[in-house]
Write an enzyme that holds these catalytic residues in place. Sequence first.
Site, short mmCIF file in Angstrom:
data_model
loop_
_atom_site.label_atom_id
_atom_site.label_comp_id
_atom_site.label_asym_id
_atom_site.label_seq_id
_atom_site.Cartn_x
_atom_site.Cartn_y
_atom_site.Cartn_z
CB SER A 1 -0.90 0.02 1.24
OG SER A 1 -1.54 1.28 1.37
CE1 TYR B 1 -4.44 -1.81 5.01
CE2 TYR B 1 -3.44 0.31 4.51
CZ TYR B 1 -4.02 -0.86 4.08
OH TYR B 1 -4.22 -1.08 2.74
#
Length: 307
Positions: A196, A209
Site C-alpha cells: 500500500s 495498517y
Amino acid sequence: MPDEPVSAYKWKVEQPQDQSGGPGLDAKLDPIANWTQLEFWEDGKPFLKEYEGRGLLKDKKVLITGGDSGIGRAVGVLMAREGADIGFTYLPEEEEDAKKTVKMIEDAGREAHAMTCNLLEANAAKSAVDEFVKEFGQINVLVNNAARQESCEDIADSDLEVTQKTFQLNIISMFAVTKYAIKHMKRGDCIVNSASVAGYMGNPILLDYSSTKGAIVTFTRALAQQQGPKGIRVNAVAPGIIWTPLQPATKGNPPEAMKGLGVNMQPLPRPGQPVEVATAYVYLASPLASFATGECIHINGGIETQG
C-alpha cells in the site's frame, strides 16, 4: 481547465457511505466500482473499453486471498481473461460478492473456485491451500491480497486487540499462506503481494495498517532473494486510494468521508479504480515481468513517488 474531463471513470463519490465494521461489499458501493474496463483517450476525450486478454496466463492456476471484491476481484477476472483458472478466499459475510466474482470468471471461460475462509483462524491458511490444490492440482500464481484496517486518531487511544488482529491478517497470515503454498510451486511460478502507499508515506490514523504494509514490502524483498535461486519470482503492488469496499468499511471512518474521496489528491484528483491496479498484478504474474523480482509497483495517482 475545470470543464475538461478528469476521467471516463465514475471518478467522484457523491454520497456518504457506511459499511463500518465490515467486511465491506462491492454490491453496496455507490457509484459501482470498475473491475474490467480500461480508460482510453481520443482527441482529448476519455472512453472505456473492456480489457481483452491475450493468453499471458494460459492454463495457470491462481490462488487469491480476499478475491471476492475490490482489487482481488479485478485481479481474478483479468487473470481469467488471460487464460488462468482462479481460486479465491472470502468471508461468509461476503457471499453475495463472491458469487458475482465466480460468474465473472466463468464468463471469461475459466474455472472459478470460491473458498469460505477466515484467515484470522488457526489452520485457515493451510486449509485454503489444501482445498485449492485438491481442486486444481498446483499453484502457479499466489496473490496475497487479504487485509483489514481500522482508523484511530491517537496511539494513546488505540486498542491493542485491534492492532494484533490487523497484524495477524495483513502480514502473519501472508506468511502462513505463502509457507503452505510455496510447497506446491515450482520454477517459473510467482507470488504477488498487496502492499500500500501507506507503507511508504505512512498514515497518521492507520498506524497499524501502515506498519503491516511496510512489513509486506520488506517481506517481498527478502522472500524474492530467498526464492530467486529456485526460479520463483516475488513482487508486490502498492495501491493508493482505490474505490473498493475497504474504504467505507473502515471502522472509524465517518460516512461523510467517502464524499469526494481522493479528489483533493494531486496530480490525478480522483480515487483509482480496481481495474487500474489489477493490470499491474497481471504484468507481474506474466512472462512480461520475467526479470522482475523483489519489486514493488506503485499505482497511486502520483501522490507518492518514492521508489
